[in-house]
Scaffold this active site. Structure first.
Site, short mmCIF file in Angstrom:
data_model
loop_
_atom_site.label_atom_id
_atom_site.label_comp_id
_atom_site.label_asym_id
_atom_site.label_seq_id
_atom_site.Cartn_x
_atom_site.Cartn_y
_atom_site.Cartn_z
N GLU A 10 -1.62 -6.83 7.26
CA GLU A 10 -0.30 -6.54 7.81
C GLU A 10 -0.07 -7.40 9.05
O GLU A 10 -1.02 -7.91 9.67
CB GLU A 10 -0.22 -5.05 8.17
CG GLU A 10 1.07 -4.59 8.86
CD GLU A 10 2.32 -4.86 8.04
OE1 GLU A 10 2.64 -6.05 7.82
OE2 GLU A 10 3.00 -3.89 7.66
N ARG B 65 -6.19 0.76 3.52
CA ARG B 65 -5.02 1.28 2.81
C ARG B 65 -4.59 0.36 1.68
O ARG B 65 -4.14 0.82 0.63
CB ARG B 65 -3.87 1.55 3.77
CG ARG B 65 -3.39 0.37 4.60
CD ARG B 65 -2.45 0.87 5.70
NE ARG B 65 -1.82 -0.19 6.48
CZ ARG B 65 -2.35 -0.80 7.52
NH1 ARG B 65 -3.58 -0.47 7.92
NH2 ARG B 65 -1.67 -1.72 8.20
N TYR C 227 0.88 -5.83 15.18
CA TYR C 227 1.95 -5.34 16.05
C TYR C 227 1.59 -5.35 17.53
O TYR C 227 2.34 -4.81 18.35
CB TYR C 227 2.39 -3.94 15.61
CG TYR C 227 3.53 -3.97 14.63
CD1 TYR C 227 4.81 -4.33 15.04
CD2 TYR C 227 3.34 -3.65 13.29
CE1 TYR C 227 5.85 -4.38 14.14
CE2 TYR C 227 4.38 -3.70 12.39
CZ TYR C 227 5.64 -4.06 12.82
OH TYR C 227 6.69 -4.11 11.94
N ARG D 128 10.77 -5.71 15.80
CA ARG D 128 10.45 -5.34 14.42
C ARG D 128 11.06 -6.28 13.39
O ARG D 128 10.42 -6.62 12.40
CB ARG D 128 10.93 -3.91 14.12
CG ARG D 128 10.19 -2.83 14.87
CD ARG D 128 10.65 -1.45 14.42
NE ARG D 128 10.26 -1.18 13.04
CZ ARG D 128 10.66 -0.11 12.35
NH1 ARG D 128 11.46 0.78 12.91
NH2 ARG D 128 10.25 0.07 11.11
N TRP E 218 -0.42 6.81 9.23
CA TRP E 218 0.42 6.40 10.36
C TRP E 218 1.86 6.14 9.93
O TRP E 218 2.77 6.30 10.73
CB TRP E 218 -0.18 5.17 11.04
CG TRP E 218 -1.29 5.51 11.99
CD1 TRP E 218 -2.03 6.67 12.01
CD2 TRP E 218 -1.81 4.70 13.05
NE1 TRP E 218 -2.96 6.62 13.01
CE2 TRP E 218 -2.85 5.42 13.67
CE3 TRP E 218 -1.51 3.43 13.52
CZ2 TRP E 218 -3.58 4.92 14.74
CZ3 TRP E 218 -2.24 2.91 14.58
CH2 TRP E 218 -3.25 3.65 15.19
N ASN F 111 4.84 -6.47 5.66
CA ASN F 111 5.20 -7.75 6.26
C ASN F 111 4.46 -8.94 5.69
O ASN F 111 5.01 -10.05 5.66
CB ASN F 111 5.03 -7.68 7.78
CG ASN F 111 6.12 -6.86 8.43
OD1 ASN F 111 7.29 -7.21 8.35
ND2 ASN F 111 5.75 -5.75 9.05
N GLU G 147 1.95 5.13 1.10
CA GLU G 147 2.16 5.67 2.45
C GLU G 147 0.82 5.91 3.15
O GLU G 147 -0.09 6.51 2.59
CB GLU G 147 2.92 6.99 2.36
CG GLU G 147 3.19 7.62 3.73
CD GLU G 147 3.68 9.06 3.62
OE1 GLU G 147 4.86 9.30 3.90
OE2 GLU G 147 2.86 9.94 3.22
N HIS H 62 0.83 -1.20 0.00
CA HIS H 62 0.00 0.00 0.00
C HIS H 62 0.87 1.26 0.00
O HIS H 62 1.99 1.26 0.52
CB HIS H 62 -0.93 0.01 1.21
CG HIS H 62 -0.20 0.03 2.52
ND1 HIS H 62 0.33 1.19 3.06
CD2 HIS H 62 0.11 -0.96 3.38
CE1 HIS H 62 0.92 0.91 4.20
NE2 HIS H 62 0.80 -0.39 4.43
N LYS I 263 7.25 5.06 16.83
CA LYS I 263 8.39 4.14 16.83
C LYS I 263 9.58 4.69 17.61
O LYS I 263 10.27 3.95 18.31
CB LYS I 263 8.78 3.81 15.39
CG LYS I 263 7.71 3.01 14.66
CD LYS I 263 8.03 2.79 13.20
CE LYS I 263 6.89 2.04 12.52
NZ LYS I 263 7.12 1.86 11.07
#
Length: 230
Positions: free
Chosen positions: A87, A60, A90, A114, A14, A184, A11, A9, A98
């Site tokens: 994705e 996205r 997380y 990560r 976030w 990912n 940008e 996707h 981050k």
């Protein structure tokens, strides 16, 4: 030869704010919208014609898929959405900046979360506003399947059935396939496609732009791999 085009996707809002996103349903930024359109233009310039498209259930990636197909004049191509292309989740890092996470937990620990293949980040609380357990789009799933955190290993384990049941059979049928997904989930599938080791995949990055192309022979051996426009 058949072609598989991976488009991460564009940008997201976030990404722009440097926040861990995961399964949070965040929209594209203005830049990300243009990246998706530009991806479609590169596809059109390359003369790639799709027979099937797949994407996640996060906006996205869905918007990137639609914008890229529209810009390549292929908006008619069938698109199937699946949570298996989402994705990586997380966990408790979702929504955190981050840089601030590195200050809180230490650079080394955040880097391990990560980039390592099999280390899980902290779990997301079930009552978190971004928890998938109460999200209608996952209502058909058994609650035990919905993650509270994922590493790349777990991401591959849930993406692989979709590869084996949907993407690979389409390619074997001679269809060119577009996959609009995430950094990912694409990395996980690239690991499988190329047979990369757990260590080798740690150094693989998937940019928001341009799209990544794989060309396969009839047995799904990789013949070539390249980024459009490069």
């Amino acid at each position: 030869m058949v072609k598989l085009v991976f488009a991460r996707h564009g940008e997201s809002e976030w990404n722009k704010a440097n926040l861990f996103t995961g399964w949070a349903d965040v929209d594209l930024s203005e830049k990300g919208t243009q990246q998706a359109i530009d991806a479609g233009k590169l596809i059109k310039e390359a003369g790639i014609k799709f027979d099937q498209a797949y994407t996640s259930v996060l906006k996205r990636a869905i918007k990137t898929t639609n914008l890229a197909l529209e810009a390549s004049d292929q908006l008619w191509v069938p698109v199937e959405k699946s949570w298996r292309l989402n994705e990586r989740h997380y966990g408790g890092l979702t929504g955190k900046n981050k840089a601030e996470a590195a200050e809180q937990f230490g650079d080394e620990q955040v880097h391990i979360w990560r980039r390592s293949y099999d280390v899980l980040p902290p779990n997301m609380d079930r009552d978190d506003e971004h928890s998938a357990h109460t999200d209608r789009r996952y209502a058909s799933l058994d609650d035990s399947v919905i993650p509270d955190a994922e590493n790349l290993k777990v991401t591959l384990e849930r993406a692989l059935p979709f590869w084996e049941d949907k993407i690979a059979p389409a390619l074997k049928d001679g269809k060119n396939v577009f996959v609009g997904a995430h950094g990912n989930s694409i990395r996980a599938l690239v690991k499988h496609i190329k047979g990369l080791s757990d260590d080798e995949i740690m150094d693989v990055e998937i940019p928001n732009f341009p799209p990544l192309v794989f060309e396969f022979d009839e047995k799904l051996n990789v013949v070539s791999e390249y980024y459009l426009g490069k």
